[in-house]
Design an enzyme around this catalytic site. Structure first.
Site, PDB file in Angstrom:
ATOM      1  N   GLU A   1       9.489  14.560  -8.658  1.00 21.77           N
ATOM      2  CA  GLU A   1       9.072  13.643  -9.487  1.00 21.77           C
ATOM      3  C   GLU A   1       8.473  14.353 -10.543  1.00 21.77           C
ATOM      4  OE1 GLU A   1       6.377  15.217  -6.528  1.00 21.77           O
ATOM      5  OE2 GLU A   1       7.753  13.479  -5.956  1.00 21.77           O
TER       6      GLU A   1
ATOM      7  N   SER B   1       5.089  14.024   0.457  1.00 21.75           N
ATOM      8  CA  SER B   1       5.588  15.060  -0.563  1.00 21.75           C
ATOM      9  C   SER B   1       7.130  14.569  -0.703  1.00 21.75           C
ATOM     10  CB  SER B   1       5.351  16.186   0.380  1.00 21.75           C
ATOM     11  OG  SER B   1       5.903  16.239   1.494  1.00 21.75           O
ATOM     12  N   SER B   2       7.939  15.791  -0.733  1.00 26.17           N
ATOM     13  CA  SER B   2       9.197  15.272  -1.288  1.00 26.17           C
ATOM     14  C   SER B   2      10.413  15.376  -0.664  1.00 26.17           C
ATOM     15  CB  SER B   2       9.254  16.304  -2.617  1.00 26.17           C
ATOM     16  OG  SER B   2       8.320  15.984  -3.510  1.00 26.17           O
TER      17      SER B   2
ATOM     18  N   ASN C   1       0.881  -1.250  -0.072  1.00 28.30           N
ATOM     19  CA  ASN C   1       0.031  -0.017  -0.086  1.00 28.30           C
ATOM     20  C   ASN C   1       0.781   1.363  -0.011  1.00 28.30           C
ATOM     21  OD1 ASN C   1      -2.854  -1.086   0.316  1.00 28.30           O
ATOM     22  ND2 ASN C   1      -1.908  -1.994   2.231  1.00 28.30           N
TER      23      ASN C   1
END
Length: 165
Positions: free
Chosen positions: A109, A52-53, A47
């Site tokens: 991304e 965020s990054s 899952n």
């Protein structure tokens, strides 16, 4: 409770590894194409918890470990789905590593109707810009990308999966 530990972090262990993965697939439906791309990338039976990054400080970039089926895996990812036969789609992910190891890393991304090379170039530039915005010195950038030529309905997917040693 230790006064030096942020109360939130007392309940959550920070991931200490990051694995860059990418995959692509055709599918009968958009969700089947996405699922196939996850399977192709090696993370189709867990899952994904979309994050965020930010890569935790001192986390290591490692090959994807064997993840327990059904595990909750913090993941930053990009993907694109297309139903235009012959169209080239790509997804890429990058991780910028700071020289100062006490700082966090930065995950970026990207997905688009472009080549793998163009997607990877773009995502690496995004990571560099993110470090410039923070005023941090860059040690290196790691990245991965995938390209897919759509037959009927396709998906390109790239991710940074965070996990634990």
């Amino acid at each position: 409770m230790n006064a030096e530990i942020n109360p939130l972090h007392a309940y959550f262990k920070l991931p200490n590894t990051v694995s860059l993965v990418a995959g692509s697939s055709e599918g009968e439906t958009p969700l089947n194409a996405f699922d196939g791309a996850l399977l192709n990338a090696g993370i189709g039976n867990v899952n994904l918890i979309r994050i965020s990054s930010i890569m935790p400080p001192e986390a290591e970039i490692v090959p994807l470990p064997k993840l327990p089926m059904g595990a909750l895996v913090p993941t930053a990812y990009g993907y694109i789905i297309s139903d235009v036969p012959g169209e080239t789609i790509s997804a890429a992910i990058s991780v910028a590593i700071p020289k100062d190891k006490s700082l966090c890393g930065l995950i970026m991304e990207y997905e688009g109707k472009c080549s793998k090379k163009e997607a990877e170039k773009t995502v690496r530039e995004m990571a560099k810009i993110g470090f410039e915005m923070r005023g941090w010195e860059l040690d290196r950038i790691e990245s991965i990308a995938v390209e897919h030529t759509v037959e009927k309905l396709g998906c390109a997917f790239a991710a940074a999966a965070l996990w634990y040693k």
